[in-house]
Design an enzyme around this catalytic site. Structure first.
Site, PDB file in Angstrom:
ATOM      1  N   TYR A  75       0.831  -1.219   0.000  1.00  0.00           N
ATOM      2  CA  TYR A  75       0.000   0.000   0.000  1.00  0.00           C
ATOM      3  C   TYR A  75       0.857   1.258   0.000  1.00  0.00           C
ATOM      4  CZ  TYR A  75      -4.477  -2.303   0.131  1.00  0.00           C
ATOM      5  OH  TYR A  75      -5.577  -3.047  -0.239  1.00  0.00           O
ATOM      6  N   ARG A  78       1.971   1.800  -3.458  1.00  0.00           N
ATOM      7  CA  ARG A  78       0.862   2.375  -4.261  1.00  0.00           C
ATOM      8  C   ARG A  78       0.634   3.831  -3.874  1.00  0.00           C
ATOM      9  NH1 ARG A  78      -4.077  -1.409  -3.433  1.00  0.00           N
ATOM     10  NH2 ARG A  78      -5.115   0.025  -4.849  1.00  0.00           N
ATOM     11  N   ASP A 111      -7.740   6.034  -4.752  1.00  0.00           N
ATOM     12  CA  ASP A 111      -6.798   7.170  -4.861  1.00  0.00           C
ATOM     13  C   ASP A 111      -7.565   8.476  -4.654  1.00  0.00           C
ATOM     14  OD1 ASP A 111      -6.986   6.462  -8.344  1.00  0.00           O
ATOM     15  OD2 ASP A 111      -7.879   8.234  -7.396  1.00  0.00           O
ATOM     16  N   HIS A 126     -15.010   1.728  -2.066  1.00  0.00           N
ATOM     17  CA  HIS A 126     -14.022   0.813  -1.474  1.00  0.00           C
ATOM     18  C   HIS A 126     -13.053   1.533  -0.546  1.00  0.00           C
ATOM     19  CE1 HIS A 126     -14.831  -1.839  -5.244  1.00  0.00           C
ATOM     20  NE2 HIS A 126     -15.741  -2.007  -4.298  1.00  0.00           N
ATOM     21  N   CYS A 160      -0.743   2.044  16.559  1.00  0.00           N
ATOM     22  CA  CYS A 160      -1.783   2.967  17.077  1.00  0.00           C
ATOM     23  C   CYS A 160      -1.314   3.526  18.427  1.00  0.00           C
ATOM     24  CB  CYS A 160      -3.076   2.186  17.251  1.00  0.00           C
ATOM     25  SG  CYS A 160      -4.342   3.076  18.165  1.00  0.00           S
ATOM     26  N   GLY A 200     -14.077   2.928 -17.112  1.00  0.00           N
ATOM     27  CA  GLY A 200     -12.838   2.275 -16.683  1.00  0.00           C
ATOM     28  C   GLY A 200     -13.017   1.225 -15.619  1.00  0.00           C
ATOM     29  N   THR A 201     -14.073   0.410 -15.744  1.00  0.00           N
ATOM     30  CA  THR A 201     -14.214  -0.688 -14.790  1.00  0.00           C
ATOM     31  C   THR A 201     -14.524  -1.976 -15.533  1.00  0.00           C
ATOM     32  OG1 THR A 201     -15.391  -1.530 -12.841  1.00  0.00           O
ATOM     33  CG2 THR A 201     -16.657  -0.115 -14.330  1.00  0.00           C
ATOM     34  N   ASN A 225     -14.584   2.626 -22.141  1.00  0.00           N
ATOM     35  CA  ASN A 225     -13.574   1.618 -21.815  1.00  0.00           C
ATOM     36  C   ASN A 225     -12.969   1.119 -23.122  1.00  0.00           C
ATOM     37  OD1 ASN A 225     -12.179  -0.730 -20.965  1.00  0.00           O
ATOM     38  ND2 ASN A 225     -13.564  -0.924 -19.213  1.00  0.00           N
TER      39      ASN A 225
HETATM   40  C1  BV8 Z   1     -18.016  -8.514  -0.238  1.00  0.00           C
HETATM   41  C2  BV8 Z   1     -10.010  -1.704  -2.395  1.00  0.00           C
HETATM   42  C3  BV8 Z   1     -19.127  -9.864   1.276  1.00  0.00           C
HETATM   43  C4  BV8 Z   1      -8.728  -2.332  -2.005  1.00  0.00           C
HETATM   44  C5  BV8 Z   1     -11.195  -3.301  -3.777  1.00  0.00           C
HETATM   45  C6  BV8 Z   1     -17.915 -14.593  -6.772  1.00  0.00           C
HETATM   46  C7  BV8 Z   1     -18.926 -13.921  -7.446  1.00  0.00           C
HETATM   47  C8  BV8 Z   1     -19.321 -12.644  -7.063  1.00  0.00           C
HETATM   48  C9  BV8 Z   1     -18.698 -12.007  -5.985  1.00  0.00           C
HETATM   49  C10 BV8 Z   1     -17.694 -12.670  -5.347  1.00  0.00           C
HETATM   50  C11 BV8 Z   1     -17.297 -13.954  -5.711  1.00  0.00           C
HETATM   51  N1  BV8 Z   1     -16.288 -14.328  -4.898  1.00  0.00           N
HETATM   52  C12 BV8 Z   1     -16.028 -13.322  -4.016  1.00  0.00           C
HETATM   53  C13 BV8 Z   1     -16.887 -12.345  -4.269  1.00  0.00           C
HETATM   54  C14 BV8 Z   1     -17.011 -11.086  -3.571  1.00  0.00           C
HETATM   55  C15 BV8 Z   1     -15.905 -10.143  -4.026  1.00  0.00           C
HETATM   56  C16 BV8 Z   1     -15.820 -10.039  -5.526  1.00  0.00           C
HETATM   57  O1  BV8 Z   1     -16.635  -9.377  -6.149  1.00  0.00           O
HETATM   58  N2  BV8 Z   1     -14.806 -10.705  -6.094  1.00  0.00           N
HETATM   59  C17 BV8 Z   1     -14.653 -10.664  -7.536  1.00  0.00           C
HETATM   60  C18 BV8 Z   1     -13.175 -10.493  -7.884  1.00  0.00           C
HETATM   61  C19 BV8 Z   1     -15.207 -11.966  -8.105  1.00  0.00           C
HETATM   62  N3  BV8 Z   1     -16.310  -8.877  -3.476  1.00  0.00           N
HETATM   63  C20 BV8 Z   1     -15.944  -8.578  -2.223  1.00  0.00           C
HETATM   64  O2  BV8 Z   1     -15.225  -9.266  -1.530  1.00  0.00           O
HETATM   65  C21 BV8 Z   1     -16.541  -7.289  -1.665  1.00  0.00           C
HETATM   66  N4  BV8 Z   1     -17.089  -7.585  -0.379  1.00  0.00           N
HETATM   67  O3  BV8 Z   1     -18.528  -9.103  -1.146  1.00  0.00           O
HETATM   68  O4  BV8 Z   1     -18.278  -8.761   1.059  1.00  0.00           O
HETATM   69  C22 BV8 Z   1     -19.512  -9.826   2.670  1.00  0.00           C
HETATM   70  C23 BV8 Z   1     -20.864  -9.840   2.967  1.00  0.00           C
HETATM   71  C24 BV8 Z   1     -21.237  -9.859   4.278  1.00  0.00           C
HETATM   72  C25 BV8 Z   1     -20.267  -9.841   5.288  1.00  0.00           C
HETATM   73  C26 BV8 Z   1     -18.907  -9.821   4.972  1.00  0.00           C
HETATM   74  C27 BV8 Z   1     -18.523  -9.804   3.652  1.00  0.00           C
HETATM   75  C28 BV8 Z   1     -15.454  -6.253  -1.467  1.00  0.00           C
HETATM   76  C29 BV8 Z   1     -14.913  -5.824  -2.806  1.00  0.00           C
HETATM   77  C30 BV8 Z   1     -13.978  -4.629  -2.622  1.00  0.00           C
HETATM   78  C31 BV8 Z   1     -12.552  -5.088  -2.778  1.00  0.00           C
HETATM   79  N5  BV8 Z   1     -11.655  -3.915  -2.729  1.00  0.00           N
HETATM   80  N6  BV8 Z   1     -10.420  -2.226  -3.692  1.00  0.00           N
HETATM   81  C32 BV8 Z   1      -7.597  -1.810  -2.825  1.00  0.00           C
HETATM   82  O5  BV8 Z   1      -7.811  -1.049  -3.794  1.00  0.00           O
HETATM   83  O6  BV8 Z   1      -6.463  -2.166  -2.494  1.00  0.00           O
HETATM   84  S1  BV8 Z   1     -11.705  -3.805  -5.298  1.00  0.00           S
HETATM   85  C33 BV8 Z   1     -10.576  -3.397  -6.490  1.00  0.00           C
HETATM   86  O7  BV8 Z   1     -11.167  -3.897  -7.702  1.00  0.00           O
HETATM   87  C34 BV8 Z   1     -10.391  -1.908  -6.752  1.00  0.00           C
HETATM   88  O8  BV8 Z   1     -11.191  -1.072  -5.950  1.00  0.00           O
HETATM   89  C35 BV8 Z   1     -10.834  -1.786  -8.200  1.00  0.00           C
HETATM   90  O9  BV8 Z   1     -11.327  -0.557  -8.514  1.00  0.00           O
HETATM   91  C36 BV8 Z   1     -11.909  -2.791  -8.172  1.00  0.00           C
HETATM   92  C37 BV8 Z   1     -12.631  -3.178  -9.376  1.00  0.00           C
HETATM   93  O10 BV8 Z   1     -11.726  -3.337 -10.398  1.00  0.00           O
HETATM   94  P1  BV8 Z   1     -11.810  -2.258 -11.576  1.00  0.00           P
HETATM   95  O11 BV8 Z   1     -11.865  -0.885 -10.980  1.00  0.00           O
HETATM   96  O12 BV8 Z   1     -12.899  -2.628 -12.483  1.00  0.00           O
HETATM   97  O13 BV8 Z   1     -10.394  -2.397 -12.196  1.00  0.00           O
HETATM   98  P2  BV8 Z   1      -9.882  -3.548 -13.162  1.00  0.00           P
HETATM   99  O14 BV8 Z   1      -8.402  -3.530 -13.116  1.00  0.00           O
HETATM  100  O15 BV8 Z   1     -10.644  -4.812 -12.898  1.00  0.00           O
HETATM  101  O16 BV8 Z   1     -10.380  -3.052 -14.616  1.00  0.00           O
HETATM  102  C38 BV8 Z   1      -9.833  -1.879 -15.159  1.00  0.00           C
HETATM  103  C39 BV8 Z   1     -10.702  -1.548 -16.354  1.00  0.00           C
HETATM  104  O17 BV8 Z   1     -10.238  -0.323 -16.893  1.00  0.00           O
HETATM  105  C40 BV8 Z   1     -10.599  -2.591 -17.462  1.00  0.00           C
HETATM  106  O18 BV8 Z   1     -11.900  -2.861 -17.955  1.00  0.00           O
HETATM  107  C41 BV8 Z   1      -9.761  -1.884 -18.545  1.00  0.00           C
HETATM  108  O19 BV8 Z   1     -10.173  -2.250 -19.852  1.00  0.00           O
HETATM  109  C42 BV8 Z   1     -10.115  -0.446 -18.287  1.00  0.00           C
HETATM  110  N7  BV8 Z   1      -9.100   0.529 -18.709  1.00  0.00           N
HETATM  111  C43 BV8 Z   1      -7.755   0.348 -18.790  1.00  0.00           C
HETATM  112  N8  BV8 Z   1      -7.183   1.528 -19.198  1.00  0.00           N
HETATM  113  C44 BV8 Z   1      -8.204   2.423 -19.354  1.00  0.00           C
HETATM  114  C45 BV8 Z   1      -9.416   1.790 -19.041  1.00  0.00           C
HETATM  115  N9  BV8 Z   1     -10.606   2.413 -19.099  1.00  0.00           N
HETATM  116  C46 BV8 Z   1     -10.592   3.710 -19.487  1.00  0.00           C
HETATM  117  N10 BV8 Z   1      -9.478   4.390 -19.799  1.00  0.00           N
HETATM  118  C47 BV8 Z   1      -8.268   3.775 -19.748  1.00  0.00           C
HETATM  119  N11 BV8 Z   1      -7.141   4.446 -20.080  1.00  0.00           N
HETATM  120 ZN    ZN Z   2      -5.955   1.426  18.182  1.00  0.00          ZN
END
Ligand code: BV8
Ligand code: ZN
Length: 258
Positions: A75, A78, A111, A126, A160, A200-201, A225
């Site tokens: 982190y 980053r 960010d 997030h 802390c 961009g997602t 995208n």
């Molecule tokens: C939860 C913070 C439950 C940290 C992040 C199976 C099916 C469905 C869901 C799940 C599953 N297994 C697990 C899950 C749940 C999981 C999930 O969805 N997993 C996915 C991978 C399958 N979700 C979770 O765990 C969430 N919590 O479900 O909790 C729960 C319920 C009750 C009680 C307890 C728990 C939490 C999810 C949050 C995770 N944290 N970020 C950090 O940043 O360090 S997510 C992380 O991915 C980032 O935030 C990022 O933004 C996010 C999503 O990715 P994208 O933003 O879309 O980025 P990516 O790289 O994927 O894509 C980039 C895109 O940009 C591409 O399309 C590319 O073409 C495009 N691009 C590239 N260049 C450009 C562009 N576009 C425009 N212009 C450009 N120049």
């Molecule tokens: Zn503390």
């Protein structure tokens, strides 16, 4: 400063559809919005020292439990990239949009490039890289020093002052629940919008990715995208360009009808 891309780069059909006044615009973004600022995306970015890791494996409570110094080091690396980065024309276009029309920014990004571009009231689904807190008592922490220049692999997280727990990044990890208040606000904003820009997602992370389905049928939805995504089928238009190209062109068109 490059010239602002003209709306002519957009399809005639999209130009036609956007040539009216919109009352309630939402810009929903992911890592691709910050890609043109040099911030690696989650699934296709240059992860430097951590290239052998999948970001999703580091952004988890288990990774934190297993090796706090490795996660904190990642982190801090980053954070260093973000501090060195500048908002790009995509972020600036969102600020420009907000200065003329009623527009809200909802982002999955941790960010602060929206804020540094002047975008107001950004909804961070997030969390934020810039709100570290004690992992035990939740006391918020402010960064004492800037991140190390050399991308050190492991950095012991700060302690802390109140309970001696380790300070963690203020982000939502995989497997952690998003704030219900934040999700509720995002759902209400999208359910009330008449224009939704999905920027961009890759649309694979839930529950954030599920937000697009909350847009009313009467709304116009546009994906910006360079690549097709899991959201592409849910939007009325797709703009296969980068955000820093397409957003200024789209905003230029929208603000003409402001
Ligand atoms: C939860 C913070 C439950 C940290 C992040 C199976 C099916 C469905 C869901 C799940 C599953 N297994 C697990 C899950 C749940 C999981 C999930 O969805 N997993 C996915 C991978 C399958 N979700 C979770 O765990 C969430 N919590 O479900 O909790 C729960 C319920 C009750 C009680 C307890 C728990 C939490 C999810 C949050 C995770 N944290 N970020 C950090 O940043 O360090 S997510 C992380 O991915 C980032 O935030 C990022 O933004 C996010 C999503 O990715 P994208 O933003 O879309 O980025 P990516 O790289 O994927 O894509 C980039 C895109 O940009 C591409 O399309 C590319 O073409 C495009 N691009 C590239 N260049 C450009 C562009 N576009 C425009 N212009 C450009 N120049
Ligand atoms: Zn503390």
């Amino acid at each position: 400063m490059e010239a602002t891309p003209s709306p002519d780069i957009l399809s005639a059909e999209l130009r036609q559809s956007l040539s009216r006044r919109f009352e309630n615009i939402v810009v929903f973004s992911g890592a691709g919005l910050s890609a043109d600022s040099g911030i690696p995306t989650f699934r296709s970015g240059e992860n430097g020292l951590w290239s052998e890791f999948n970001p999703a494996d580091l952004a988890t409570p288990d990774a934190w439990k297993a090796n706090k110094a490795l996660v904190w080091g990642w982190y801090e690396w980053r954070r260093g990239l973000i501090l060195k980065a500048q908002p790009n024309p995509g972020h600036l276009a969102i600020a420009q949009l907000q200065s003329t029309l009623n527009a809200n920014a909802i982002t999955q990004n941790v960010d602060d490039l929206h804020e540094r571009a002047g975008v107001r009231d950004v909804l961070h689904l997030h969390g934020s890289m810039f709100e570290p807190r004690c992992a035990i008592c939740g006391l918020s922490h402010s960064f004492a020093q800037s991140p190390p220049d050399a991308p050190l692999r492991e950095i012991t997280p700060p302690q802390c002052p109140s309970c001696k727990g380790a300070v963690r990044p203020g982000v939502v990890w995989f497997g952690e629940q998003l704030s219900r208040a934040v999700m509720g606000r995002a759902e209400r904003m999208i359910a009330a919008c008449d224009l939704l820009l999905v920027v961009g997602t890759s649309g694979v992370v839930y529950p954030a990715a599920g937000l697009v389905a909350h847009a009313p049928r009467t709304a116009t939805a546009v994906e910006i995208n360079p690549a097709a995504t899991q959201q592409s089928g849910r939007t009325d238009y797709v703009v296969r360009m980068s955000a820093s190209q397409a957003l200024p062109a789209v905003v230029g068109l929208l603000t003409q009808h402001g």
